[in-house]
Design an enzyme around this catalytic site. Structure first.
Site, short mmCIF file in Angstrom:
data_model
loop_
_atom_site.label_atom_id
_atom_site.label_comp_id
_atom_site.label_asym_id
_atom_site.label_seq_id
_atom_site.Cartn_x
_atom_site.Cartn_y
_atom_site.Cartn_z
N LYS A 30 -11.89 -4.72 5.93
CA LYS A 30 -12.94 -5.70 5.67
C LYS A 30 -13.92 -5.21 4.60
O LYS A 30 -14.31 -5.98 3.72
CB LYS A 30 -13.69 -6.01 6.97
CG LYS A 30 -12.86 -6.78 7.99
CD LYS A 30 -13.64 -7.00 9.28
CE LYS A 30 -12.82 -7.76 10.31
NZ LYS A 30 -13.53 -7.95 11.57
N SER A 86 -14.63 -11.94 15.47
CA SER A 86 -15.53 -11.28 14.54
C SER A 86 -16.31 -12.25 13.66
O SER A 86 -17.18 -11.82 12.89
CB SER A 86 -14.76 -10.31 13.65
OG SER A 86 -13.78 -10.98 12.90
N VAL A 89 0.82 -1.21 0.00
CA VAL A 89 0.00 0.00 0.00
C VAL A 89 0.85 1.26 0.00
O VAL A 89 0.32 2.37 -0.03
CB VAL A 89 -0.96 0.02 1.21
CG1 VAL A 89 -1.97 -1.10 1.11
CG2 VAL A 89 -0.20 -0.06 2.52
N GLY A 90 2.20 1.12 0.06
CA GLY A 90 3.06 2.29 -0.09
C GLY A 90 3.64 2.81 1.20
O GLY A 90 3.97 4.00 1.28
N LYS A 91 3.82 1.96 2.22
CA LYS A 91 4.35 2.44 3.50
C LYS A 91 5.81 2.89 3.36
O LYS A 91 6.17 3.99 3.81
CB LYS A 91 4.24 1.32 4.54
CG LYS A 91 2.82 0.85 4.81
CD LYS A 91 2.75 -0.16 5.93
CE LYS A 91 3.43 -1.46 5.59
NZ LYS A 91 2.76 -2.20 4.50
#
Length: 796
Positions: free
Chosen positions: A745, A702, A383-385
């Protein structure tokens, strides 16, 4: 603790050998037909010896406790010292019968046994195994006849053994006296065999030889080999001593030469080196305390000879001290508008993250002396961290450092090794600062959630001082042993998720979440960044390839379902390589790639729509899960078999998820009348809940709503709508509690084609932070109790 251990065989203070009264005493000793066996680990007992033995194994302690005074037991060597509970197959068949002289009980629960070896014996049959080995044995007669050859072998063995004893530094002087007093050839052979540095198998071979002549021949060969090794070792030791004496002489001559050169006003190369080091120490502008330590070490080095090992250690230490950027800094470029342009150029979207970075730069501009907060980017891979860290460094005009902490288990990787260790080095923090050449870089600590821990220490705890703005101005590396100021460094951490990060370490950082990208965001990222980069890296020109947006959409949907864009870039690279191959062969000059061309290049699609297929039968529900790679849908399957009402759970489900399943099952049984369920369903059938894929571990609360819905669907025989997914923790009273990881999610549900998402009511506020593209086309239903699910999830 090992069962027993013969004390060092070389220590003759505890190992006594004497003649037998008669030449054939071993043959005439009245040996019982059956004796207990005491296995020896790592050594061999010989007749005529008095041996102290440490007994620690329970079976051996029991054997000694059962033996009366002066009892006879069999000492046999184990074939392998690693076997903890030896059987008859794990011991040699020839051993030494010994009488018990004394038993001493130790405070630690062990027993010291002193035994006197009497004669050789052979095991005929193992007659008992518990609580210790017992065997039927027979004594082995010793064949010995004094001949001229025997006398020659005895004389040669005695002379060679005397030479070996004289060259062996660990043998006491009493060894030579014992050697002179042993007259019997068989006892002499056993005594020498016991003192030689031989393996267990070699000593066992000597023990098994009943012919004294052959035994002495073997002993003479072993003595010759050991004597050759000892003489060579003694020669090498003498050469080393001569070399040391020569070095000392050279040292005194060098000192005299220095004094003469000083009187003449001349300097040698060594003096020039010391002067240059002093100039470097003063020029680095290190702290006063560090400078005083460096000058002290320089003074020590000046008094050592160049050939001394310590000279090289001190020189390496001073080089590190001089090469660290004690006072070298880069000037920050705190132009907010420029920083916004850099971030927008390098990254698409991530508005919340960019806003926080701009806020940080603005505060830094207004308060340059303020403490820098520790940012931690948390999100799935791709994601580009890491690239965000590079962009921050470019926007501020700082150098950029990145180290990966994944798999680090040694605290010394952070704090360094102490100089007492050979090859000691500073930790990774100071190593990277030396490389970058400035004391205020942007320092990225990658993979914080993958730090390990073992007996070498806890690296995560070592990072506490590094990342604490109140402490890191006096960070002390074990190698440097002097405080170094890290407070001007901008530390940025990255992690896939925060659960594995220790709480004290996480408390020192400000967490910024980077959720996965939507399909539209991936399309724009690919068009703006990924496609141009791969065209360049694969040697193509812009006019040689044209990848249409519909092709990128197909890659995203059919080949790379992920939260980030890493696999998408690999897929684009595969397409570019295919075109580059055709151009290199000359079969094509340029290519246009549409959605219809992908199957030929990439093969059949990897992800098929399966929602309708999986949920078409009763007992299958779709849940939402958060993984380190982003959000995903999770199928919960239930099946019914004849039985007694038991609930079985499979699919590598963790303890928390198992408890959620038990809670869901209890709620359904409690509400059976309200749900219209026959009581025989709970007494005549067993139920099996499985969560594919079975090879992937899963845990978390969950999935409670999904498990409840799956079981209810099976019991009522009603299939669930294929485009409905749900998440939420349940209680025994049927309440639905909020869950985390909602952003990931929802994006995972959107990626999988879900149209309706059922969420806990208390998660309603989290929907506001989602990008519009992620929520567009999805209906959100909020519930407080599991009974509300019945009206929403089943087909009419």
């Amino acid at each position: 603790m090992k069962n027993m251990k013969l004390v060092d065989i070389v220590n003759l203070d505890n190992y006594i050998v004497g003649d037998s009264p008669d030449e054939d005493e071993e043959g005439t000793f009245e040996l019982p037909d059956t004796i207990p066996l005491l296995p020896l680990r790592g050594t061999v007992a010989f007749p005529g010896t008095v041996m102290p033995l440490a007994i620690g194994r329970q079976s051996s302690i029991k054997l000694v406790e059962d033996c009366p005074p002066q009892a006879v037991l069999g000492l046999v060597a184990q074939k392998s010292a690693d076997i903890e509970s030896p059987t008859g197959q794990d011991i040699y068949r020839i051993g030494t019968a010994a009488s018990v002289l004394k038993v001493i009980k130790m405070p630690q629960g062990t027993i010291n046994l002193i035994a006197h070896g009497v004669c050789r014996f052979k095991i005929l049959e193992i007659v008992g195994k518990e609580p210790y080995l017992r065997a039927r044995v027979e004594a082995l007669p010793i064949r010995s006849r004094m001949t001229k050859k025997m006398r020659a072998l005895v004389l040669n063995a005695r002379h060679a053994a005397e030479r070996v004893f004289a060259l062996s530094p660990n043998l006491p002087e009493e060894a030579s006296v014992l050697l002179e007093n042993v007259q019997d050839p068989s006892s002499l052979a056993d005594f020498i065999a016991a003192t030689l540095n031989l393996s267990v198998s070699e000593k066992q071979q000597i023990l098994e030889q009943t012919n004294v002549t052959k035994r002495l021949e073997n002993i003479n060969r072993k003595l010759a080999d050991q004597l050759e090794v000892l003489e060579l070792s003694n020669k090498i030791h003498g050469q080393v001593r001569e070399s040391i004496d020569k070095s000392q002489r050279e040292y005194f001559l060098q000192e005299e030469l220095k004094a003469i050169q000083a009187e003449l006003g001349q300097t040698d190369r060594h003096t020039e080196e010391l002067d240059q080091l002093e100039e470097r120490i003063l020029a680095t502008k290190m702290s006063k305390k560090a400078q005083a330590e460096a000058l002290r070490e320089l003074d020590r080095m000046s008094r050592l000879p160049v050939a001394s090992p310590e000279y090289g250690v001190i020189r390496s230490y001073l080089d590190w001290m001089c090469e660290l950027p004690w006072s070298i800094s880069t000037e920050d470029k705190l132009d907010i508008q420029r920083a916004e342009r850099v971030l927008n150029k390098d990254h698409y979207g991530l508005e919340k993250v960019k806003k926080r970075i701009i806020e940080f730069l603005a505060v830094r501009k207004l308060n340059p002396k303020g403490k820098s907060p520790i940012l931690c980017f948390v999100g799935p891979p791709g994601v580009g961290k890491t690239s965000l860290g590079k962009s921050i460094a470019r926007a501020m005009g700082r150098n950029f450092i990145r180290i990966s902490l994944g798999g680090i288990r040694d605290e010394a990787d952070i704090r360094g090794h102490r100089r007492t260790y050979i090859g000691a080095l500073p930790g990774r923090i100071l190593q990277e600062l030396r490389k970058t050449g400035s004391r205020n870089p942007v320092f990225m600590l990658d993979e914080l959630d993958k730090i390990g821990q073992d007996f070498h220490g806890d690296p995560a705890s070592a990072l506490l001082e590094v990342l604490d703005p109140q402490q890191n101005d006096t960070f002390t590396d074990h190698y440097l042993d002097q405080p170094f100021d890290l407070s001007d460094i901008m530390f940025i951490g990255t992690a896939n998720y925060t659960e594995p990060i220790p709480e004290p370490l996480l408390d020192r950082m400000e967490t910024i979440e980077l959720p996965g990208y939507t399909q539209g965001e991936k399309l724009k990222i690919a068009t703006k960044y990924l496609v141009p980069r791969q065209i360049k890296e694969n040697g193509l020109k812009k006019n040689q390839i044209n990848i249409k947006p519909e092709a990128i959409d197909a890659m995203i949907d059919k080949y790379t379902r992920e939260a980030g864009v890493r696999n998408l870039e690999r897929t684009i690279a595969a397409v570019c390589r295919s075109v580059a191959t055709r151009i290199a062969k000359g079969t094509s000059r340029k290519a246009t790639i549409g959605a219809s061309n992908l199957a030929k290049i990439l093969g059949p699609r990897e992800y098929e729509p399966e929602l309708a297929m999986r949920t078409s039968t009763p007992g299958v529900a779709t849940g939402l899960a958060y993984t380190p790679e982003g959000g995903e849908i999770l199928f919960v399957e239930s099946a019914q078999t004849p039985g007694k009402g038991e609930l079985n759970l499979t699919g590598q489900i963790g303890e928390v998820m198992k408890e959620s399943a038990q809670a869901a099952w209890s709620i359904i049984k409690a509400d059976a009348d309200k749900l219209g369920l026959d009581e025989k369903l709970f007494s005549d059938f067993d139920y099996h809940v499985h969560v594919p894929a079975g090879a992937v571990p899963k845990d978390g609360p969950s999935a409670g709503c999904a498990i409840y819905t799956s079981l209810l669907s099976l019991l009522q025989g009603r299939p669930i709508k294929p485009d409905v997914a749900m998440t939420g923790e349940i209680t025994l009273k049927g309440l639905v509690l909020p869950v985390g990881g909602l952003k990931e999610k929802i994006i995972g549900a959107k990626r999988a084609g879900i149209k309706t998402v059922i969420l806990p009511s208390r998660n309603r506020k989290d929907i506001k932070d989602l990008p519009k593209e992620a929520t567009q086309g999805i209906d959100f239903v909020f519930v407080n109790k599991v009974t509300s699910l019945v009206k929403m999830v089943f087909k009419n």
